[in-house]
Design an enzyme around this catalytic site. Structure first.
Site, PDB file in Angstrom:
ATOM      1  N   GLY A   1       2.762   2.126  10.837  1.00 56.72           N
ATOM      2  CA  GLY A   1       3.715   3.230  10.725  1.00 56.72           C
ATOM      3  C   GLY A   1       4.451   3.537  12.018  1.00 56.72           C
ATOM      4  O   GLY A   1       5.113   4.566  12.128  1.00 56.72           O
TER       5      GLY A   1
ATOM      6  N   HIS B   1      -9.491   1.165   4.758  1.00 58.07           N
ATOM      7  CA  HIS B   1      -8.220   1.345   5.480  1.00 58.07           C
ATOM      8  C   HIS B   1      -8.456   2.303   6.655  1.00 58.07           C
ATOM      9  O   HIS B   1      -9.230   3.252   6.544  1.00 58.07           O
ATOM     10  CB  HIS B   1      -7.147   1.903   4.539  1.00 58.07           C
ATOM     11  CG  HIS B   1      -5.784   1.853   5.136  1.00 58.07           C
ATOM     12  ND1 HIS B   1      -5.357   2.778   6.062  1.00 58.07           N
ATOM     13  CD2 HIS B   1      -4.764   0.974   4.975  1.00 58.07           C
ATOM     14  CE1 HIS B   1      -4.123   2.468   6.442  1.00 58.07           C
ATOM     15  NE2 HIS B   1      -3.741   1.377   5.799  1.00 58.07           N
TER      16      HIS B   1
ATOM     17  N   ASN C   1       0.861  -1.183   0.000  1.00 60.18           N
ATOM     18  CA  ASN C   1       0.000   0.000   0.000  1.00 60.18           C
ATOM     19  C   ASN C   1       0.897   1.232   0.000  1.00 60.18           C
ATOM     20  O   ASN C   1       1.525   1.549   1.009  1.00 60.18           O
ATOM     21  CB  ASN C   1      -0.899  -0.021   1.251  1.00 60.18           C
ATOM     22  CG  ASN C   1      -1.730   1.243   1.384  1.00 60.18           C
ATOM     23  OD1 ASN C   1      -1.798   2.055   0.453  1.00 60.18           O
ATOM     24  ND2 ASN C   1      -2.367   1.414   2.528  1.00 60.18           N
TER      25      ASN C   1
HETATM   26  P1  13P Z   1       3.281   0.267   7.616  1.00 64.42           P
HETATM   27  O1  13P Z   1       3.743  -1.044   7.021  1.00 64.42           O
HETATM   28  O2  13P Z   1       4.060   1.443   7.151  1.00 64.42           O
HETATM   29  O3  13P Z   1       3.155   0.157   9.118  1.00 64.42           O
HETATM   30  O4  13P Z   1       1.777   0.537   7.062  1.00 64.42           O
HETATM   31  C1  13P Z   1       0.842  -0.473   7.174  1.00 64.42           C
HETATM   32  C2  13P Z   1      -0.373  -0.099   6.402  1.00 64.42           C
HETATM   33  O5  13P Z   1      -1.115   0.789   6.775  1.00 64.42           O
HETATM   34  C3  13P Z   1      -0.630  -0.826   5.142  1.00 64.42           C
HETATM   35  O6  13P Z   1      -1.925  -0.593   4.672  1.00 64.42           O
END
Ligand code: 13P
Length: 252
Positions: A174, A96, A10
Site C-alpha cells: 500500500g 496476512h 486481495n
Molecule cells: P497493495 O498491492 O495495495 O500494496 O497490497 C498488497 C497486499 O497487501 C495484498 O495482500
C-alpha cells in the site's frame, strides 16, 4: 520446473456485493486475453457466495481472507474452513500482515490453520514478509525462516505441493514502493531454499507469489523473475482492467 502462475486479488475490506458483481462482469469480459494463468479473487466474506456463482465455469477462483482451524465452535466473529468451502471458496489467505498486526495472528495459530485449510480441500496461501525495521536491521532472512518453518510446521509431507506462499514485504504494501525485482527474487530464492530443507523436491512445485504495490507497470519485470510465480495484488485488484493487465504480465 514450470509452475502455473497465480494472480490473486486481495480486496481487503472493500466492495459491497453489488460492487463485487459489477467487477465480476468486467473481469469476465476480459478473460481469455490473459493466457495460461490462474486468477483468484479474495473478497470480504459477505461477497464469497455471490462471486463464486458469478465466476462459475469461468475458471476464476474465489478465496477467503482468513479461516478458523476448528470446524465449528464458540468463536464469535470467526468462519471455519468448511464454511468457506460451503460459500464457494477454493482457497484462503492465511497470516496476512494486516491480520498479524490487527488480530495478533501468530505463527503458532497459522501452524494449525494451514493443515485445517488443506483438510477442507482449500488452497492455503501463507503470507509472510518482513517489516521495514527488520529489513534495515538485517533480520529479513531470519524472519522469513521463522514464518515459513513455523507456519508450515503442521503440513504433511505429501501436501506441500498444494501450498502457496506469498512474500509480501510490509514496507511495500500500500506504499507504492514495490520491492525491486532483484530484492524480490533474492527473497523468493531464499524462501524456496528453506522450503527445500523441509519438503525436498516439492519445493519446486510450491508457488511463491510476490505482493506489495504490484501494478500493471511493474508486474512484467517482477513476474519474469525465476522464483516469482505470481502476484498477490491489493489496490490494483479493485479494477478488472488492472488485474487483467497484471495477469497478462504473468504469462508474457
Ligand atoms: P497493495 O498491492 O495495495 O500494496 O497490497 C498488497 C497486499 O497487501 C495484498 O495482500
Amino acid at each position: 520446473m514450470s509452475r502455473r502462475p497465480l494472480v490473486a486479488g486481495n480486496w481487503k475490506m472493500f466492495k459491497t456485493r453489488g460492487e463485487a458483481l459489477a467487477f465480476a462482469d468486467g473481469l469476465k469480459q476480459g478473460l481469455g486475453t490473459s493466457g495460461d494463468v490462474e486468477i483468484a479473487i479474495c473478497p470480504p466474506f459477505t461477497s464469497l457466495d455471490v462471486l463464486a456463482s458469478a465466476f462459475a465455469g469461468s475458471g476464476v477462483g474465489v478465496f477467503g481472507q482468513n479461516g478458523h482451524e476448528d470446524a465449528n465452535g464458540a468463536h464469535t466473529g470467526e468462519i471455519s474452513m468448511e464454511m468457506l468451502v460451503d460459500a464457494g471458496a477454493s482457497g484462503v489467505l492465511l497470516g496476512h500482515s494486516e491480520r498479524r498486526a490487527d488480530n495478533n495472528e501468530t505463527d503458532q495459530a497459522l501452524a494449525r490453520k494451514v493443515p485445517a485449510a488443506l483438510a477442507a480441500g482449500l488452497t492455503p496461501v501463507l503470507c509472510i514478509g518482513e517489516s521495514e525495521f527488520e529489513r534495515d536491521s538485517g533480520t529479513t532472512k531470519a524472519v522469513l525462516d521463522r514464518q515459513v518453518l513455523e507456519g508450515l510446521s503442521g503440513v504433511a509431507i505429501g501436501d506441500f505441493a498444494k501450498v502457496v506462499v506469498a512474500y509480501e514485504p510490509i514496507w511495500a504494501i500500500g506504499t507504492g514502493k514495490s520491492a525491486t525485482p532483484e530484492i524480490a527474487q533474492e527473497a523468493h530464492r531464499w524462501i524456496r531454499d528453506q522450503l527445500r530443507e523441509i519438503c525436498q523436491d516439492a519445493a519446486d512445485q510450491i508457488r511463491i507469489l510476490y505482493g506489495g504495490s504490484v501494478k500493471p507497470e511493474n508486474a512484467a519485470e517482477l513476474l519474469s523473475q525465476p522464483d516469482i510465480d505470481g502476484a498477490l495484488v491489493g489496490g490494483a485488484a479493485l479494477e478488472p482492467d488492472s488485474l487483467l493487465a497484471i495477469a497478462a504480465a504473468a504469462t508474457s
